[in-house]
Structures are given as structure tokens and as C-alpha cells.
Motif scaffolding. Structure first.
Motif, PDB file in Angstrom:
ATOM      1  N   ALA A 102      23.124  -2.685   0.321  1.00 45.63           N
ATOM      2  CA  ALA A 102      22.116  -1.669   0.670  1.00 45.63           C
ATOM      3  C   ALA A 102      20.961  -1.704  -0.329  1.00 45.63           C
ATOM      4  O   ALA A 102      21.094  -2.163  -1.462  1.00 45.63           O
ATOM      5  CB  ALA A 102      22.751  -0.281   0.680  1.00 45.63           C
ATOM      6  N   PHE A 103      19.809  -1.225   0.138  1.00 45.44           N
ATOM      7  CA  PHE A 103      18.652  -0.987  -0.733  1.00 45.44           C
ATOM      8  C   PHE A 103      18.508   0.524  -0.800  1.00 45.44           C
ATOM      9  O   PHE A 103      18.224   1.179   0.193  1.00 45.44           O
ATOM     10  CB  PHE A 103      17.391  -1.623  -0.152  1.00 45.44           C
ATOM     11  N   ILE A 104      18.716   1.089  -1.995  1.00 45.09           N
ATOM     12  CA  ILE A 104      18.770   2.537  -2.157  1.00 45.09           C
ATOM     13  C   ILE A 104      17.600   3.004  -3.009  1.00 45.09           C
ATOM     14  O   ILE A 104      17.334   2.440  -4.072  1.00 45.09           O
ATOM     15  CB  ILE A 104      20.095   2.968  -2.828  1.00 45.09           C
ATOM     16  N   ILE A 105      16.907   4.027  -2.538  1.00 40.16           N
ATOM     17  CA  ILE A 105      15.792   4.596  -3.293  1.00 40.16           C
ATOM     18  C   ILE A 105      16.123   6.051  -3.625  1.00 40.16           C
ATOM     19  O   ILE A 105      16.440   6.837  -2.728  1.00 40.16           O
ATOM     20  CB  ILE A 105      14.480   4.546  -2.488  1.00 40.16           C
ATOM     21  N   LEU A 106      16.062   6.382  -4.909  1.00 39.61           N
ATOM     22  CA  LEU A 106      16.174   7.778  -5.335  1.00 39.61           C
ATOM     23  C   LEU A 106      14.784   8.239  -5.739  1.00 39.61           C
ATOM     24  O   LEU A 106      14.220   7.770  -6.731  1.00 39.61           O
ATOM     25  CB  LEU A 106      17.159   7.915  -6.504  1.00 39.61           C
ATOM     26  N   ASP A 107      14.228   9.164  -4.972  1.00 39.50           N
ATOM     27  CA  ASP A 107      12.870   9.661  -5.195  1.00 39.50           C
ATOM     28  C   ASP A 107      12.923  11.010  -5.909  1.00 39.50           C
ATOM     29  O   ASP A 107      13.911  11.738  -5.810  1.00 39.50           O
ATOM     30  CB  ASP A 107      12.167   9.798  -3.845  1.00 39.50           C
ATOM     31  N   GLU A 108      11.852  11.348  -6.631  1.00 40.91           N
ATOM     32  CA  GLU A 108      11.769  12.611  -7.375  1.00 40.91           C
ATOM     33  C   GLU A 108      12.950  12.768  -8.335  1.00 40.91           C
ATOM     34  O   GLU A 108      13.519  13.868  -8.489  1.00 40.91           O
ATOM     35  CB  GLU A 108      11.703  13.807  -6.405  1.00 40.91           C
ATOM     36  N   ALA A 109      13.318  11.685  -8.999  1.00 44.25           N
ATOM     37  CA  ALA A 109      14.525  11.670  -9.837  1.00 44.25           C
ATOM     38  C   ALA A 109      14.401  12.539 -11.077  1.00 44.25           C
ATOM     39  O   ALA A 109      15.410  12.846 -11.724  1.00 44.25           O
ATOM     40  CB  ALA A 109      14.851  10.233 -10.241  1.00 44.25           C
ATOM     41  N   GLN A 110      13.178  12.965 -11.429  1.00 38.32           N
ATOM     42  CA  GLN A 110      13.023  13.850 -12.593  1.00 38.32           C
ATOM     43  C   GLN A 110      13.726  15.174 -12.370  1.00 38.32           C
ATOM     44  O   GLN A 110      14.032  15.896 -13.327  1.00 38.32           O
ATOM     45  CB  GLN A 110      11.543  14.081 -12.913  1.00 38.32           C
ATOM     46  N   LYS A 158      24.147  10.407 -13.359  1.00 37.93           N
ATOM     47  CA  LYS A 158      25.307   9.552 -13.631  1.00 37.93           C
ATOM     48  C   LYS A 158      26.066   9.275 -12.339  1.00 37.93           C
ATOM     49  O   LYS A 158      26.483   8.144 -12.074  1.00 37.93           O
ATOM     50  CB  LYS A 158      26.219  10.216 -14.654  1.00 37.93           C
ATOM     51  N   MET A 159      26.247  10.320 -11.528  1.00 40.07           N
ATOM     52  CA  MET A 159      26.934  10.156 -10.240  1.00 40.07           C
ATOM     53  C   MET A 159      26.200   9.155  -9.367  1.00 40.07           C
ATOM     54  O   MET A 159      26.793   8.252  -8.780  1.00 40.07           O
ATOM     55  CB  MET A 159      27.035  11.519  -9.537  1.00 40.07           C
ATOM     56  N   TYR A 160      24.869   9.289  -9.297  1.00 40.05           N
ATOM     57  CA  TYR A 160      24.084   8.404  -8.443  1.00 40.05           C
ATOM     58  C   TYR A 160      24.168   6.952  -8.910  1.00 40.05           C
ATOM     59  O   TYR A 160      24.403   6.040  -8.106  1.00 40.05           O
ATOM     60  CB  TYR A 160      22.618   8.849  -8.419  1.00 40.05           C
ATOM     61  N   LEU A 161      23.975   6.717 -10.189  1.00 38.10           N
ATOM     62  CA  LEU A 161      23.959   5.354 -10.712  1.00 38.10           C
ATOM     63  C   LEU A 161      25.292   4.643 -10.517  1.00 38.10           C
ATOM     64  O   LEU A 161      25.336   3.419 -10.374  1.00 38.10           O
ATOM     65  CB  LEU A 161      23.585   5.366 -12.197  1.00 38.10           C
ATOM     66  N   LEU A 167      16.833  12.067 -15.352  1.00 32.08           N
ATOM     67  CA  LEU A 167      15.984  10.880 -15.439  1.00 32.08           C
ATOM     68  C   LEU A 167      15.546  10.631 -16.876  1.00 32.08           C
ATOM     69  O   LEU A 167      15.636   9.502 -17.378  1.00 32.08           O
ATOM     70  CB  LEU A 167      14.756  11.045 -14.538  1.00 32.08           C
ATOM     71  N   VAL A 168      15.085  11.669 -17.550  1.00 29.68           N
ATOM     72  CA  VAL A 168      14.642  11.531 -18.934  1.00 29.68           C
ATOM     73  C   VAL A 168      15.786  11.011 -19.805  1.00 29.68           C
ATOM     74  O   VAL A 168      15.609  10.107 -20.625  1.00 29.68           O
ATOM     75  CB  VAL A 168      14.122  12.882 -19.485  1.00 29.68           C
ATOM     76  N   GLU A 169      16.973  11.551 -19.595  1.00 31.64           N
ATOM     77  CA  GLU A 169      18.135  11.132 -20.380  1.00 31.64           C
ATOM     78  C   GLU A 169      18.526   9.689 -20.061  1.00 31.64           C
ATOM     79  O   GLU A 169      18.844   8.903 -20.956  1.00 31.64           O
ATOM     80  CB  GLU A 169      19.308  12.074 -20.102  1.00 31.64           C
ATOM     81  N   ALA A 170      18.493   9.331 -18.778  1.00 31.05           N
ATOM     82  CA  ALA A 170      18.866   7.972 -18.368  1.00 31.05           C
ATOM     83  C   ALA A 170      17.938   6.926 -18.976  1.00 31.05           C
ATOM     84  O   ALA A 170      18.381   5.836 -19.364  1.00 31.05           O
ATOM     85  CB  ALA A 170      18.856   7.863 -16.843  1.00 31.05           C
ATOM     86  N   LEU A 171      16.654   7.251 -19.073  1.00 32.43           N
ATOM     87  CA  LEU A 171      15.693   6.301 -19.652  1.00 32.43           C
ATOM     88  C   LEU A 171      16.040   5.986 -21.104  1.00 32.43           C
ATOM     89  O   LEU A 171      15.858   4.854 -21.566  1.00 32.43           O
ATOM     90  CB  LEU A 171      14.277   6.860 -19.552  1.00 32.43           C
ATOM     91  N   LYS A 172      16.561   6.983 -21.816  1.00 35.16           N
ATOM     92  CA  LYS A 172      16.964   6.764 -23.218  1.00 35.16           C
ATOM     93  C   LYS A 172      18.277   5.984 -23.292  1.00 35.16           C
ATOM     94  O   LYS A 172      18.430   5.057 -24.087  1.00 35.16           O
ATOM     95  CB  LYS A 172      17.123   8.109 -23.931  1.00 35.16           C
ATOM     96  N   ILE A 173      19.230   6.344 -22.445  1.00 34.41           N
ATOM     97  CA  ILE A 173      20.573   5.759 -22.510  1.00 34.41           C
ATOM     98  C   ILE A 173      20.587   4.308 -22.028  1.00 34.41           C
ATOM     99  O   ILE A 173      21.292   3.454 -22.582  1.00 34.41           O
ATOM    100  CB  ILE A 173      21.564   6.606 -21.664  1.00 34.41           C
ATOM    101  N   LEU A 174      19.787   4.003 -20.997  1.00 31.95           N
ATOM    102  CA  LEU A 174      19.890   2.701 -20.318  1.00 31.95           C
ATOM    103  C   LEU A 174      18.825   1.693 -20.733  1.00 31.95           C
ATOM    104  O   LEU A 174      18.835   0.558 -20.247  1.00 31.95           O
ATOM    105  CB  LEU A 174      19.796   2.918 -18.800  1.00 31.95           C
ATOM    106  N   LYS A 175      17.912   2.066 -21.626  1.00 28.23           N
ATOM    107  CA  LYS A 175      16.741   1.228 -21.912  1.00 28.23           C
ATOM    108  C   LYS A 175      17.086  -0.153 -22.451  1.00 28.23           C
ATOM    109  O   LYS A 175      16.294  -1.094 -22.292  1.00 28.23           O
ATOM    110  CB  LYS A 175      15.787   1.937 -22.866  1.00 28.23           C
TER     111      LYS A 175
END
Length: 279
Positions: free
Chosen positions: A187-195, A203-206, A234-242
Motif C-alpha cells: 500500500a501507499f499510505i499518506i498521513l496528513d496533518e500529522a502535527q 507510534k501506532m501509525y508508524l 510529529l515533532v517528537e518523531a522528527l527528533k527520535i527518527l532523524k
């Protein structure tokens, strides 16, 4: 064809643009007016640009005989990232093409059978997806929050074709809460307005990503609508996954805004006002 002008260089550039448009049209595709205006603006700024090269580097949408072409270097980087990486974050202000380009790429992947379905996801209610407090059946509850995804979808697919793909389940549009417990393969999955996701939701989505799948996560971290005590997932994920290899983060700025010219000026004005307010 007669081209008149005072500057020989300008005449040659105008001739080149017209020849490029004709070449693209001969392929059966349609160049939109804003694509031509973008090329003219690039030429005015002294940048080498070719509609044909942009066309070849764009996203083909066969159903409407269109090619979605990048209008800024960041958009080009974003498009290339979606082809190369399985997880891509598109971060930036409204009007930069984050969701629109992701939708175009998803449709391209579906119509060229690189995936079997598209899943479009949004946090249904900014302050925690409290669907039970909204009136009406579930479709009526979530429809206003998913409308921007429908708008982008219908801009690239005929209404009948899009409706048939939705009926068949090849395109699914759903609130984020409905992703819990699922694994999405091919699948191609888009999560919009993730902020507007919480830490738990992100975490659940990823962790829903399955084999043969790609996901694009878009958001504007300056427009978070969560309660003050909630941290944006989203802000937290950018730090954790960078630092994870295989995940690409693309940052857009006001220079990438491709809506009406005034939108770019409005974003700049608000940023200037906010800077003065904090000093």
C-alpha cells in the motif's frame, strides 16, 4: 508563429518555452498555465529551465493525461525521496505541495500497479479524535476532516474513476483512529496533518507499515491544534527518527509555497509578526 520583443535573448527563451509546450502536447499530456508561469519566472531570475526536463522528472497521472511537475528544488527533492525511501516526512507551511505531491505519487504508484491500494489518513478531530461527540453517522462525523484529501484526489482522478476505486477498496480514506490493530501491506499510505497526532498515535501509525508499502507523513509544526499539555507526535518523531537510515525528512519553507502569490506574502507577514511579538 511570430514572436516580437526588444531583447533577442528574451525572444529566444520565449521560443524555447513554446517549442517545449508543443513537444509535451504531442505526447498527449496537458501543461497547466501555472507550470508555464513557473518556467517564465525561473527564466526571469536567470535560472536555466526546460519544461521538457521538468515534464520528464514529473509524476505522470495517466487518467487525466497530466504530469505533475516540481516547481521548486525542495519539491523535486521531495518527489525523488518518495521514489527512493519507504518512509518520508514532508514538513512545512500550507501551500507547499506536501499533500498534493504525495497524493499524485500515490495515484501514480496505484495506476502503474506498484501498489495494490492507497490509504489516506488524517487525525479526525484535532483535539483527540472524539468522534462520539459529533452528530450523525460515522461517515458524516469524519467527512469534514477528510475533505482536503478528497479534494486532492478528485483533482487527479475523474469522479467516476475515483468513486469506483473507493468502492473497490483500492482507495481508502479514514480517520487515524481506524488504523489501530492493522498491518498495511502493498500500500501507499499518506498521513496528513500529522502535527495533530499524539505521541501514542504517531507510534501506532508508524508501526502499521507492512511489506511492499510506502508511507508519506505530512504536517506543519507551526500549526499544532492539540491541547497545550499534549506533545505533538510529529515533532517528537522528527527528533527520535532523524538518524534512522531509510527514513527521509524534507523541510519546506515559504519559498516553496506554490499557491496564489499572495499566500507566500501572507506567510511571510505572519512570521514577521510572530518574531516581533516574541521580542
Amino acid at each position: 508563429m511570430i514572436i516580437q520583443g526588444e531583447n533577442e535573448g528574451d525572444i529566444e527563451r520565449a521560443e524555447k518555452i513554446i517549442e517545449d509546450i508543443r513537444a509535451v502536447n504531442r505526447e498527449g499530456y496537458i501543461i497547466k498555465p501555472e507550470d508555464v508561469m513557473h518556467s517564465i519566472q525561473e527564466l526571469k531570475e536567470g535560472k536555466p529551465v526546460s519544461i521538457i526536463s521538468l515534464f520528464k522528472g514529473g509524476i505522470a497521472v495517466p487518467s487525466k493525461k497530466r504530469v505533475i511537475i516540481p516547481k521548486t528544488p525542495t519539491q523535486k527533492e521531495y518527489m525523488e525521496a518518495m521514489l527512493k525511501y519507504d518512509i518520508v516526512f514532508g514538513i512545512g507551511p500550507a501551500g507547499t505541495g506536501k499533500t498534493y505531491l504525495a497524493m499524485a505519487m500515490a495515484i501514480h504508484f496505484l495506476l502503474t500497479r506498484q501498489v495494490s491500494r492507497i490509504v489516506l489518513v488524517r487525525p479526525a478531530v484535532e483535539a483527540g479524535e472524539k468522534l462520539g461527540f459529533l452528530p450523525g453517522a460515522i461517515e458524516e462525523k469524519v467527512s469534514p476532516y477528510l475533505r482536503p484529501l478528497y479534494d486532492a484526489l478528485y483533482d487527479m482522478l475523474d469522479l467516476d474513476k475515483a468513486s469506483k476505486l473507493i468502492e473497490k477498496g483500492a482507495i481508502e480514506i479514514a480517520p487515524l483512529a481506524f488504523m489501530r490493530g492493522r498491518t498495511l501491506n502493498d500500500a501507499f499510505i499518506i498521513l496528513d496533518e500529522a502535527q495533530n497526532t499524539t505521541t501514542e498515535q504517531m507510534k501506532m501509525y508508524l508501526t502499521r507499515l507492512g511489506f511492499g508499502s510506502k508511507t508519506v507523513i505530512t504536517g506543519d509544526i507551526t500549526q499544532i491544534d492539540l491541547p497545550p499539555q499534549k506533545v505533538s507526535g510529529l515533532v517528537e518523531a522528527l527528533k527520535i527518527l532523524k538518524d534512522i537510515e531509510g527514513i527521509k525528512i524534507i523541510y519546506f519553507t515559504e519559498k516553496d509555497v506554490v499557491r496564489h502569490r499572495l499566500v507566500q506574502e501572507i506567510i511571510k507577514a505572519y512570521e514577521k509578526h510572530e518574531r516581533h511579538a516574541t521580542t
